[in-house]
Design an enzyme around this catalytic site. Structure first.
Site, PDB file in Angstrom:
ATOM      1  N   HIS A 284       0.784  -1.252  -0.074  1.00  0.00           N
ATOM      2  CA  HIS A 284      -0.046  -0.030   0.100  1.00  0.00           C
ATOM      3  C   HIS A 284       0.673   1.324  -0.080  1.00  0.00           C
ATOM      4  O   HIS A 284       1.578   1.332   0.505  1.00  0.00           O
ATOM      5  CB  HIS A 284      -0.952  -0.083   1.327  1.00  0.00           C
ATOM      6  CG  HIS A 284      -0.443  -0.129   2.438  1.00  0.00           C
ATOM      7  ND1 HIS A 284      -0.085   1.159   3.207  1.00  0.00           N
ATOM      8  CD2 HIS A 284      -0.158  -0.836   3.494  1.00  0.00           C
ATOM      9  CE1 HIS A 284       0.306   0.799   4.400  1.00  0.00           C
ATOM     10  NE2 HIS A 284       0.009  -0.083   4.577  1.00  0.00           N
ATOM     11  N   GLU A 330      -4.978   2.025   2.480  1.00  0.00           N
ATOM     12  CA  GLU A 330      -5.023   0.911   3.482  1.00  0.00           C
ATOM     13  C   GLU A 330      -5.241   1.356   4.872  1.00  0.00           C
ATOM     14  O   GLU A 330      -5.792   0.631   5.792  1.00  0.00           O
ATOM     15  CB  GLU A 330      -3.860   0.111   3.331  1.00  0.00           C
ATOM     16  CG  GLU A 330      -3.797  -1.223   4.046  1.00  0.00           C
ATOM     17  CD  GLU A 330      -3.399  -1.219   5.638  1.00  0.00           C
ATOM     18  OE1 GLU A 330      -3.535  -2.360   6.040  1.00  0.00           O
ATOM     19  OE2 GLU A 330      -2.587  -0.301   5.825  1.00  0.00           O
TER      20      GLU A 330
END
Length: 461
Positions: A284, A330
């Protein structure tokens, strides 16, 4: 002490394969070449230096997150991939504001003193002048609920449960404590609390507070919430034993802004034989704002790009489409992973596996997954090829957060597992900086991921 060479270990791995499997010698040799390439020509360390030192913390919706998207796009375009593109994602936009403050006040046994705190991601602010209230210490949400509204109302709830240090894998200790941070604020608010303080999710005793996301429930008021350093938590708990009337003064300056358009960054090498079968590798791109987002998750991003770089450098033509995804959001929403899975389903794409790196760039230990028993056993059968590189742990303990939504699409979801002993000392802190990353460990991680991707590509699942 005489150490065996990696060539000897690789040969031993071939000899350890089941009778009739010596044809897999080429796999052993190819994996050795992957590690040679990573350790002699790896690019991920310098990529990480730029991402962390030049761009820095990359909270969703921030200018830094936007800069990281453009950086990742350019880096993947340099690799000469078959396709590089952006996938639109609407992300939340929360700003921390000025530095948070917390003071222990009105204590009968201690002078007024400041303790180090940081707002939990998504926290609402305190009033402009701050918030002062008595403190109620509890070890769990269950303990809080047993106390009832009469004892909780009007107070700042202090969740003080520490990590269980007996766990060898510190991720288990994190799982055992994190409900206080994610669910504690709403649980306290339902009973009339005016604020929440949570002991930092850390395996270390230090003065570095750890942020992290909270999840406000729809059926509860939103109250300000902070994490306190573990040293601060120890001090507060000690004072409360002898002075339950002390108060805490909190000041949080955060604010919510409208959602922002951002992107997942995607690059792929199209499969030569079964292009419709997709294997994803990713990390991420966003991070919390208080550090540089080095281990969480800059390392995962550069390792994932390194997998594709090495395929190109080694002139490896995968049978299946190999796709690297730099997910956005995320940390405080998981919208990147969710959007990717939704669009894959809408396009009827066939993902057979998705591997994520989001545990830091430390020494490789193995892989965790959420897969069918047959898939799991097939990957376990490759252990003789992976073990010479320290990849002994292959477990069914789940996949990474961003790839888990792909499970509903039929993919086996996986997570690269590095050594966990140091990760939660810096996780979600200002100390998560480039200088904490070891170049060799980082490159070994990228090679480990590439080795597993190679085997899944060659033999399928």
């Amino acid at each position: 002490m005489k150490f065996p060479s990696l060539q000897h270990l690789a040969l031993a791995a071939v000899l350890a394969l089941p009778l009739g499997a010596s044809a897999q010698n080429q796999d052993s040799l190819h994996i050795k070449k992957i590690y040679d390439e990573a350790l002699t020509n790896g690019k991920s360390y310098e990529q990480l230096r730029y991402l962390t030192s030049r761009i820095g913390g990359r909270l969703s919706g921030s200018p830094q997150a936007a800069a990281a998207v453009e950086w990742a796009r350019q880096e993947m375009e340099k690799l000469g991939l078959d396709r590089v593109y952006l996938q639109e994602v609407m992300v939340p936009h929360w700003q921390r504001g000025e530095k948070e403050e917390a003071y222990i006040v009105n204590s009968k046994i201690s002078p007024t003193q400041q303790v180090k705190v940081i707002a939990l991601g998504g926290s609402v602010p305190t009033p402009a002048q701050g918030l002062t209230a008595e403190v109620l210490e509890v070890k769990s949400i269950e303990e809080l609920q047993k106390l009832g509204k009469r004892k909780v109302q009007g107070k700042i709830v202090f969740f003080s449960r520490p990590f269980d240090q007996t766990h060898i894998h510190t991720g288990l200790a994190y799982r055992g404590a994190v409900d206080q941070r994610s669910q504690g604020p709403s649980a306290a608010a339902r009973l009339g609390a005016v604020g929440v303080v949570v002991r930092s999710m850390s395996s270390a005793l230090d003065d570095e507070p750890h942020t992290g996301g909270l999840r406000y429930a729809e059926d509860a008021p939103k109250i300000p919430a902070v994490a306190i350093s573990t040293i601060g938590a120890e001090l507060l708990g000690k004072l409360l034993k002898d002075d339950q009337d002390l108060k805490l003064h909190l000041k949080v300056n955060s604010k919510w802004l409208p959602d922002v358009l951002s992107y997942n960054v995607i690059g792929e090498i199209k499969g030569s034989e079964k292009p419709e079968e997709i294997i994803v590798v990713g990390g991420h791109l966003d991070s919390w704002d208080n550090g540089q987002g080095a281990h969480d998750d800059g390392t995962g991003c550069v390792q994932s790009m390194e997998v594709l770089r090495m395929m190109r450098a080694m002139n490896y033509k995968p049978k299946r489409t190999i796709r690297a995804v730099m997910y956005m959001n995320e940390e405080n929403g998981l919208r990147g992973g969710t959007t990717y899975a939704q669009e894959a389903k809408a396009k009827n794409e066939k993902h057979i596996a998705a591997l994520e790196s989001d545990g830091g760039g430390f020494t490789p230990r193995g892989f965790s997954m959420d897969a069918t028993p047959a898939v799991y056993q097939k990957i376990v059968s490759w252990k003789p090829l992976l073990a010479p590189y320290g990849l002994h742990e292959i477990t069914q303990d789940g996949g990474g957060a961003d790839v888990t939504p792909l499970k509903a699409n039929g993919a086996a979801v996986m997570e690269f597992v590095p050594d966990s002993q140091r990760y939660f000392e810096i996780h979600h802190t200002a100390a998560d900086t480039f200088d904490k990353v070891n170049q060799r460990e980082l490159e070994l991680g990228g090679a480990s991921m590439a080795a597993l991707i190679y085997l899944m590509d060659k033999y399928g699942l």
